[in-house]
Design a protein around this motif. Structure first.
Motif, PDB file in Angstrom:
ATOM      1  N   TYR A 138      -1.896  -2.537  -7.302  1.00 50.01           N
ATOM      2  CA  TYR A 138      -3.187  -2.131  -6.736  1.00 50.01           C
ATOM      3  C   TYR A 138      -4.105  -3.351  -6.615  1.00 50.01           C
ATOM      4  CZ  TYR A 138      -3.018   2.949  -6.236  1.00 50.01           C
ATOM      5  OH  TYR A 138      -2.752   4.209  -5.785  1.00 50.01           O
TER       6      TYR A 138
ATOM      7  N   LYS B  70     -10.701   7.932   0.990  1.00 52.99           N
ATOM      8  CA  LYS B  70      -9.279   7.695   0.719  1.00 52.99           C
ATOM      9  C   LYS B  70      -8.419   8.034   1.946  1.00 52.99           C
ATOM     10  CE  LYS B  70      -5.979   9.366  -2.689  1.00 52.99           C
ATOM     11  NZ  LYS B  70      -5.864   9.766  -4.083  1.00 52.99           N
TER      12      LYS B  70
ATOM     13  N   GLY C  43       0.827  -1.215   0.000  1.00 51.28           N
ATOM     14  CA  GLY C  43       0.000   0.000   0.000  1.00 51.28           C
ATOM     15  C   GLY C  43       0.855   1.256   0.000  1.00 51.28           C
TER      16      GLY C  43
ATOM     17  N   HIS D  93      -2.912  -5.665  -3.894  1.00 52.65           N
ATOM     18  CA  HIS D  93      -3.224  -5.053  -2.601  1.00 52.65           C
ATOM     19  C   HIS D  93      -4.696  -5.275  -2.235  1.00 52.65           C
ATOM     20  CE1 HIS D  93      -2.962  -2.046   0.615  1.00 52.65           C
ATOM     21  NE2 HIS D  93      -4.107  -1.570   0.163  1.00 52.65           N
TER      22      HIS D  93
ATOM     23  N   HIS E  73      -9.112   5.528   4.827  1.00 54.28           N
ATOM     24  CA  HIS E  73      -8.405   4.244   4.677  1.00 54.28           C
ATOM     25  C   HIS E  73      -6.935   4.416   5.073  1.00 54.28           C
ATOM     26  CE1 HIS E  73      -7.250   0.376   3.163  1.00 54.28           C
ATOM     27  NE2 HIS E  73      -6.530   0.871   2.174  1.00 54.28           N
ATOM     28  N   ARG E  74      -6.323   5.525   4.619  1.00 58.29           N
ATOM     29  CA  ARG E  74      -4.912   5.751   4.907  1.00 58.29           C
ATOM     30  C   ARG E  74      -4.673   5.878   6.414  1.00 58.29           C
ATOM     31  NH1 ARG E  74      -3.041  11.163   2.781  1.00 58.29           N
ATOM     32  NH2 ARG E  74      -3.241  10.130   0.772  1.00 58.29           N
TER      33      ARG E  74
ATOM     34  N   TYR F 168      -2.548   3.609   9.068  1.00 61.83           N
ATOM     35  CA  TYR F 168      -1.461   4.100   9.940  1.00 61.83           C
ATOM     36  C   TYR F 168      -1.738   3.712  11.394  1.00 61.83           C
ATOM     37  CZ  TYR F 168       0.103   6.978   5.959  1.00 61.83           C
ATOM     38  OH  TYR F 168       0.544   7.406   4.731  1.00 61.83           O
TER      39      TYR F 168
HETATM   40  C1  HEM Z   1      -5.602  -4.940   6.195  1.00 60.90           C
HETATM   41  C2  HEM Z   1      -5.782  -4.589   4.941  1.00 60.90           C
HETATM   42  C3  HEM Z   1      -5.211  -3.355   4.317  1.00 60.90           C
HETATM   43  C4  HEM Z   1      -4.119  -2.590   4.688  1.00 60.90           C
HETATM   44  C5  HEM Z   1      -3.181  -2.815   5.870  1.00 60.90           C
HETATM   45  C6  HEM Z   1      -4.037  -1.485   3.738  1.00 60.90           C
HETATM   46  C7  HEM Z   1      -3.065  -0.487   3.774  1.00 60.90           C
HETATM   47  C8  HEM Z   1      -2.941   0.535   2.862  1.00 60.90           C
HETATM   48  C9  HEM Z   1      -1.937   1.569   2.892  1.00 60.90           C
HETATM   49  C10 HEM Z   1      -0.843   1.716   3.948  1.00 60.90           C
HETATM   50  C11 HEM Z   1      -2.132   2.365   1.812  1.00 60.90           C
HETATM   51  C12 HEM Z   1      -1.323   3.617   1.434  1.00 60.90           C
HETATM   52  C13 HEM Z   1      -2.025   4.847   1.954  1.00 60.90           C
HETATM   53  C14 HEM Z   1      -1.274   6.110   1.597  1.00 60.90           C
HETATM   54  O1  HEM Z   1      -0.157   6.284   2.100  1.00 60.90           O
HETATM   55  O2  HEM Z   1      -1.827   6.913   0.853  1.00 60.90           O
HETATM   56  C15 HEM Z   1      -3.262   1.846   1.083  1.00 60.90           C
HETATM   57  C16 HEM Z   1      -3.788   2.390  -0.103  1.00 60.90           C
HETATM   58  C17 HEM Z   1      -4.860   1.862  -0.813  1.00 60.90           C
HETATM   59  N1  HEM Z   1      -5.647   0.782  -0.474  1.00 60.90           N
HETATM   60 FE1  HEM Z   1      -5.372  -0.401   1.164  1.00 60.90          FE
HETATM   61  N2  HEM Z   1      -5.056  -1.602   2.823  1.00 60.90           N
HETATM   62  C18 HEM Z   1      -5.797  -2.725   3.127  1.00 60.90           C
HETATM   63  C19 HEM Z   1      -6.912  -3.209   2.451  1.00 60.90           C
HETATM   64  C20 HEM Z   1      -7.443  -2.676   1.287  1.00 60.90           C
HETATM   65  C21 HEM Z   1      -8.603  -3.190   0.564  1.00 60.90           C
HETATM   66  C22 HEM Z   1      -9.447  -4.405   0.988  1.00 60.90           C
HETATM   67  C23 HEM Z   1      -8.782  -2.394  -0.534  1.00 60.90           C
HETATM   68  C24 HEM Z   1      -9.809  -2.484  -1.629  1.00 60.90           C
HETATM   69  C25 HEM Z   1     -10.533  -3.551  -1.875  1.00 60.90           C
HETATM   70  C26 HEM Z   1      -7.748  -1.377  -0.497  1.00 60.90           C
HETATM   71  C27 HEM Z   1      -7.595  -0.384  -1.449  1.00 60.90           C
HETATM   72  C28 HEM Z   1      -6.617   0.594  -1.433  1.00 60.90           C
HETATM   73  C29 HEM Z   1      -6.438   1.578  -2.473  1.00 60.90           C
HETATM   74  C30 HEM Z   1      -7.281   1.719  -3.745  1.00 60.90           C
HETATM   75  C31 HEM Z   1      -5.349   2.381  -2.075  1.00 60.90           C
HETATM   76  C32 HEM Z   1      -4.747   3.554  -2.840  1.00 60.90           C
HETATM   77  C33 HEM Z   1      -5.276   4.864  -2.327  1.00 60.90           C
HETATM   78  C34 HEM Z   1      -4.639   5.966  -3.140  1.00 60.90           C
HETATM   79  O3  HEM Z   1      -4.739   5.887  -4.368  1.00 60.90           O
HETATM   80  O4  HEM Z   1      -4.062   6.857  -2.533  1.00 60.90           O
HETATM   81  N3  HEM Z   1      -6.958  -1.565   0.613  1.00 60.90           N
HETATM   82  N4  HEM Z   1      -3.755   0.745   1.743  1.00 60.90           N
END
Ligand code: HEM
Length: 185
Positions: free
Chosen positions: A41, A133, A25, A44, A136-137, A141
């Motif tokens: 992506y 967005k 991520g 992830h 989620h970030r 953290y």
């Molecule tokens: C325990 C599970 C997960 C962890 C630990 C996690 C962790 C992260 C982290 C650390 C980032 C980077 C955030 C940043 O610095 O901007 C990220 C981005 C992202 N995650 Fe996850 N994530 C998880 C599950 C998911 C799931 C299930 C989805 C979608 C089905 C998802 C979709 C995304 C997307 C699309 C981004 C990119 C956001 C952007 O474009 O800035 N993640 N995630």
């Protein structure tokens, strides 16, 4: 007494997958648009949805199987451990759900492993996606911070208290002592 082998398997599998999802991520968002970025992506998202499903299984398992008796420790440590464990369970669900909802809001439905289309959690909406967005970030953290606390406590028990707490989550070595006894000081 050690933890049940199923508890250990779920613990270490989820630990690996969560660290992987965090690392990918953090890395993928800094990449320029490219097939590699798209692939990461997807990986992830698939890892995140699998973590969500395994977390549900783990919670069900935890609610139906009593862990071994707790080792002796100060009351504040026991309280802190319970709070951190409860918070970890919360983010195991909140982080992937927020990621999935963000992906849906941004108009990118999740197709698990490229074959199984999953339902959208919310309808596509640009304004909503702009708040999901960062949600989620920041939840990710928070998860990373809780993992650091959790690992630091486990290492303190292992190297400072030497009470065998960490070994309870490890498979027994063949020919080794069956159970590690706590050292009372
Ligand atoms: C325990 C599970 C997960 C962890 C630990 C996690 C962790 C992260 C982290 C650390 C980032 C980077 C955030 C940043 O610095 O901007 C990220 C981005 C992202 N995650 Fe996850 N994530 C998880 C599950 C998911 C799931 C299930 C989805 C979608 C089905 C998802 C979709 C995304 C997307 C699309 C981004 C990119 C956001 C952007 O474009 O800035 N993640 N995630």
């Amino acid at each position: 007494m050690r933890h049940h082998p199923v508890t250990m398997a779920l613990h270490w599998l989820l630990a690996l997958m969560i660290l992987g999802a965090l690392a990918v991520g953090l890395y993928m968002t800094g990449l320029p648009f490219s097939p590699t970025r798209l692939r990461l992506y997807n990986w992830h998202k698939w890892a995140g949805v699998t973590i969500l499903a395994l977390s549900a299984l783990r919670l069900l398992w935890r609610l139906t199987h009593r862990p071994p008796a707790e080792l002796p420790m100060a009351a504040w440590q026991r309280r802190a451990a319970h709070h951190v464990h409860a918070a970890l369970y919360l983010v195991f669900f909140a982080v992937p759900l927020a990621g999935w909802a963000y992906s849906s809001a941004a108009g990118f439905p999740v197709v698990l492993f490229g074959v199984l289309p999953l339902p959208d959690l919310v309808t596509p909406d640009r304004v909503l996606s702009e708040s999901l967005k960062p949600l989620h970030r920041w939840l990710a953290y928070a998860l990373a911070t809780l993992v650091v606390l959790h690992v630091a406590a486990a290492l303190k028990h292992h190297f400072v208290d030497r009470d065998g707490l960490l070994l309870r989550m490890m498979p027994a070595r063949r020919g080794g002592a069956p159970t590690v006894q706590p050292i009372h000081r």
